[in-house]
Design a protein around this motif. Sequence first.
Motif, short mmCIF file in Angstrom:
data_model
loop_
_atom_site.label_atom_id
_atom_site.label_comp_id
_atom_site.label_asym_id
_atom_site.label_seq_id
_atom_site.Cartn_x
_atom_site.Cartn_y
_atom_site.Cartn_z
N ASP A 193 13.33 26.80 50.53
CA ASP A 193 14.78 26.58 50.33
C ASP A 193 15.38 25.82 51.52
O ASP A 193 16.17 24.89 51.34
N ARG A 194 14.97 26.23 52.71
CA ARG A 194 15.52 25.62 53.91
C ARG A 194 15.11 24.15 54.03
O ARG A 194 15.91 23.30 54.39
N SER A 205 17.09 22.13 51.53
CA SER A 205 18.47 21.98 51.98
C SER A 205 18.59 20.96 53.10
O SER A 205 19.49 20.09 53.08
N ASN A 206 17.66 21.01 54.04
CA ASN A 206 17.68 20.03 55.16
C ASN A 206 17.41 18.61 54.67
O ASN A 206 17.98 17.65 55.17
#
Length: 439
Positions: A430-431, A434-435
Motif C-alpha cells: 500500500d505504501r 501511494s508513494n
Amino acid sequence: MNRKVLIISPHFPPINAPDHQRVRMGLPYFKKLGWEPLILTVRPDCVEGIIDPLLTQTLPENLSITPINALPVEQTRRLGLSNIGWRCLPYLFAAGQRILSTQKIDLIYFSTTVFITMALAPLWFRRFQVPYLLDFQDPWLNDYGKKYGYDRPPGGQFKYGFAQRLAESLEPFTIRKVSHIISVSPAYPQTLLDRYSWLKEDKFTVLPFGAPEKDFELLPQLNVKQTIFNSHDGKRHWVYVGRGGSDMALALRALFLGIKSERDHHPEYWSKVKLHFVGTSYAYGERATKTVEPIAEEFGVNDLVEEHPNRVPYFEALQLLVESDGILLIGSNNPDYTASKLYPCILAHKPVLALFHQQSSVVEILKNCQAGRIISFYSHNSPTDLLPQVTEQLNWLILTPKGYQPETNWLAFKPYTAQEMTRQQCAVFDRVLSNSSLS
C-alpha cells in the motif's frame, strides 16, 4: 476493487522449495487485504526438485497462475547452466511482457532466491513504469565463503564465483530503480546501505517468514506417512530437518562432543536414542552428499546418527517433526542466519533444542515464546567452550518424557504468524503504491 500484484516465484507448489514460503502462506489473506495476486512461475516438470502435490491443497481456489517453460536441464547442463534462473529467463521475460501489456498491474513483487530473474524488473519498469519490490530471503552478492568458512559453496567454487561476479553487475542495476526491498534479516539492509550510498533506510522493511499454522491444521487430514523412522519402535527419535553445510560445523561438533561426553558418563540413557538429519544437501538424488555423519564419526557417535541428505516432501517433513520425541535446530556460525524452519518446529509442539549464533533472531524468538532451549555461541567459540551448555541441555532433552509439550507462550508467538506477517507485507504494498502515485 482489489489492486493487482504480479508475483514472480519460479519455484511454486507443487515444488517443495522454501523460497515460495512467504507467498504461499500469504495467499489466503491477500484479497482480504485489498490485493489480487497473479503468480508467474515455472512449470513443475521443468524444475529439478522435490514435488509435493499436497502443497497445491494449501492454495486458494481461483488463484491466477501462469506457468512458463524452461530450457531442458539435460541440454543446458552440458554448458554448465542447470540453474532454473538461466533456463527460464527468456520465457519469464516474454510472459511478463505479455501480462504487463494486457492487464492493469499495480505492482511487481519478486519473492525468490533465483536472483538472476530479478534483473528483469528494471527492464519492465523502463517500459511499463510499474513499481517493483524485491524480497531478499538470502543475500544476492555476499562474501560468506570468506567470512564464515564455506569450504564448498552450493554448486561448487567455479559456479559460485561466476554467480558472484555476475551479481556485482546485476545487483546495483536491479536495485537502482527498486521501490522497496523486503528482507528476512536486518543484516541484509545494512549490507546494502553500506554498499550503495544512494540507498535510504526508508527503502527497507525487515519481515521474517510467517508461521504456517494452516499447514499444521491441514496435516491430520492428509494422512501423510513419513519413512525416516518407526515412531513405535521404543526408541527416542530426535529430528533435524534442513540444510547442512560447513558453516554449521561448529554447532554440530559441539552437539556431538556433548553427546560423546554424556554417553561416556551415562551410557544407559543413550542406548535407545537416534538422531535423524533430513534434507541436508542442496543437491538431489545421487548427487546429494552427506555432511553430518562424517562429523559424528569424528566423535565416535555415528552409531546414533542417521543422515538422509535428500530432501523430503514438505508435509512429510512436518509429519517428521510431529512424530519426533525432540527437535534439533542447528545454526550457522553466520550471525545473519535466521532459519525459517524455526516456526514449524514450534508449531509441532515438541521439545526443541537449538544451537545458534548469539546474534541470530532465532535466539530471541525462542526465548520470547518459551518454546525451547537455546545453546548460543559466537563464531570464535570452539566446541569445548560450549560443552557445559550442551551437556546441561542434552540432560534436559533426554529426560523429558515421551509426549512432553512445551508450555509455549502463544500470545508472544502471535506476531510471527503468517496472517500478521502478510498484513505487514500488504501494508508495504500500500505504501509503495501511494508513494508512486505521489511521485
